[in-house]
Enzyme design. Sequence first.
Site, PDB file in Angstrom:
ATOM      1  N   GLY A   3     -14.351 -19.475  13.699  1.00  0.00           N
ATOM      2  CA  GLY A   3     -14.014 -19.754  12.303  1.00  0.00           C
ATOM      3  C   GLY A   3     -14.974 -19.080  11.335  1.00  0.00           C
TER       4      GLY A   3
ATOM      5  CD  GLU B 228     -15.399 -39.767  35.096  1.00  0.00           C
ATOM      6  OE1 GLU B 228     -14.222 -39.355  35.106  1.00  0.00           O
ATOM      7  OE2 GLU B 228     -16.152 -39.667  34.104  1.00  0.00           O
TER       8      GLU B 228
ATOM      9  CB  SER C 158      -5.861 -37.253  37.382  1.00  0.00           C
ATOM     10  OG  SER C 158      -4.735 -36.515  36.940  1.00  0.00           O
TER      11      SER C 158
ATOM     12  CG  HIS D 252     -19.027 -24.846  19.362  1.00  0.00           C
ATOM     13  ND1 HIS D 252     -17.661 -24.847  19.207  1.00  0.00           N
ATOM     14  CD2 HIS D 252     -19.345 -23.624  19.828  1.00  0.00           C
ATOM     15  CE1 HIS D 252     -17.161 -23.684  19.589  1.00  0.00           C
ATOM     16  NE2 HIS D 252     -18.166 -22.920  19.962  1.00  0.00           N
TER      17      HIS D 252
ATOM     18  CD  GLU E 171     -17.111 -28.284  18.035  1.00  0.00           C
ATOM     19  OE1 GLU E 171     -16.501 -27.427  18.705  1.00  0.00           O
ATOM     20  OE2 GLU E 171     -17.733 -28.010  16.989  1.00  0.00           O
TER      21      GLU E 171
ATOM     22  CB  CYS F  79     -17.583 -20.872  17.106  1.00  0.00           C
ATOM     23  SG  CYS F  79     -18.129 -19.730  18.411  1.00  0.00           S
TER      24      CYS F  79
ATOM     25  N   GLY G 202      -8.671 -42.578  32.321  1.00  0.00           N
ATOM     26  CA  GLY G 202      -9.703 -43.000  31.378  1.00  0.00           C
ATOM     27  C   GLY G 202     -10.975 -43.441  32.069  1.00  0.00           C
TER      28      GLY G 202
ATOM     29  CE  LYS H 100       4.032 -52.833  47.955  1.00  0.00           C
ATOM     30  NZ  LYS H 100       3.616 -53.779  49.019  1.00  0.00           N
TER      31      LYS H 100
ATOM     32  NE  ARG I 241     -18.604 -13.350  26.964  1.00  0.00           N
ATOM     33  CZ  ARG I 241     -19.368 -13.612  28.029  1.00  0.00           C
ATOM     34  NH1 ARG I 241     -20.608 -13.185  28.060  1.00  0.00           N
ATOM     35  NH2 ARG I 241     -18.890 -14.305  29.044  1.00  0.00           N
TER      36      ARG I 241
END
Length: 558
Positions: free
Chosen positions: A394, A143, A13, A532, A534, A392, A16, A191, A478
């Site tokens: 912060g 995906e 896993s 948020h 970002e 948040c 990418g 392989k 919350r």
Amino acid sequence: MTKYIFVTGGVVSGLGKGITTASLGILLKTSGFSIDAVKFDPYLNIDPGTMSPYEHGEVYVLDDGSETDLDLGHYERFLNVNLTKNSSVSAGKIYDSILKKEREGKYLGKNVQLIPHVTNYIKECFSRGLPTSSDKQHIRLIEIGGSTGDFEAEVFLESFRQFKSAYKEDVLHIHLGYVPFLDCSGEFKTKPLQTSIRELLSSGLQPDVIVARYAPEGKEHLTTSSLEKIALFSNLPASNVISLPDLKSIYEVPLYLQNSPAPAILEKFLKTELKPNLPDFFSKVTKTGQDVKTFKIALVAKYPKLSDAYLSLLESIRIAAVASDVVIESYFVDAENLENSANATKYDKEWTKLKQADGIIIPGGFGVRGMEGKVLASKYARENNIPFLGICLGLQMAVVDIARNVANLKAFSSEMLDSSTQNDPSLDLVIDFIPEQKQIYQKGGTMRLGGYDCWLEKNTLAADLFKSSKTRERHRHRLEVQQQFLPQLQAAGLVVSGKHFYKTKDGVEKYLVELIELNTTQHPYFIATQSHPEFLSRPSIPHPLFFGLIQAVKKLNS
């Protein structure tokens, strides 16, 4: 008719797949196609909302409130789209839906089985939520998470096999596999990838394209003979095997694939010529001029050992840096160690790192651990005129800082209390539950989630940054600033510059605090958001709060 591109992975896993999927998507989108993306995850959680960041990385929140895998962030950033709950499907969500149907008698007394009931439901999810009308050819990127050969992924592969069998001409299957380099033999070994392909073939799936992922060893790269060997075991022509090395930046991947056999393969599948026109950002982000200045931004974090816990935040900083023509060196400061005076070595080390920063960000998080360190970081940024952005948690800790250290309140967040203090009436809970959250005990999917409108106050830093009177931001929390303390906080200099207005069940109009700041006559850049931001940064379109932070850093250090 929609076309489908499925991406699977093998060997290990973390190959990418999400970046590769998003990169193919932007090549197609900038060639004029309509694009969306869906991620299927084999875990049994309904969503990653209740998982530890150390377990799964960040939880990426969509506008509709869905808590999703971080790969959805790659899709939204690269494709500049807003995805929906249909774009994130877990095994837990699938089985939950099927079991609810069974309890409601929707299967008419039949024996509910993996085949056909689960596979049929997954096939429905493959094509759920497609656009009803478009003047462009629509392509859905799908995906499938996990790795070929995993038990939990088998039902997804079987569903895919059935789907591909029914829509042969409309499905392209791309399989990523890892090719390791062995020091003992001094060569790459194909392989493991061959074994992954054999697993696929045993499941009835013949991939159309192989992407061989590898880490270059010095100047050693995958040779043509290695690619031909992979093609032989894949029943494919060598032209359908693409080598994809580790690159310095994820934003180099679209450029790399654009100059690989990928466009020719896509053209053959779609029966049309591709003319991708990538935004300038993708070439600009990989170039650093000699005269470009470098600045440092400290992230005062609860989970500093796992950068994926802050993936969208780190990408937002990078996007804003490119737009500002600077290089940003972002690094973590452990919030818990800032407050850990019992361990003088760690304490001093973290403070040294914090004091080296040109700008400070306090990101979100949950739980009392490290909260006092975040309060101390806010106080340091405020008192030393360091450009500051709170996100948040912060924002909440910045409010606690100002309440304690300027307004002289005995300020806490309710989440900071323990058994000895939770019933102490002398404490000022400046941060506490949103009223609607107080009676909620189920953890998953019950926070204030998704996009909410935020009205900006005139003549504030926020209004200047957004250049608007309103914005829409994404949330995951919350707790909220308690408004009975606002008169004291505002007297101490805190400015509420963003509000979300709403009506109670009784029709009374109220608001939640969305943005707080200090006046620019008091501090060059001190702003915090309950949202948020970002999750809304896009290549070439930096979020105003990150862009403003870096502009403030530039101005102070010019």
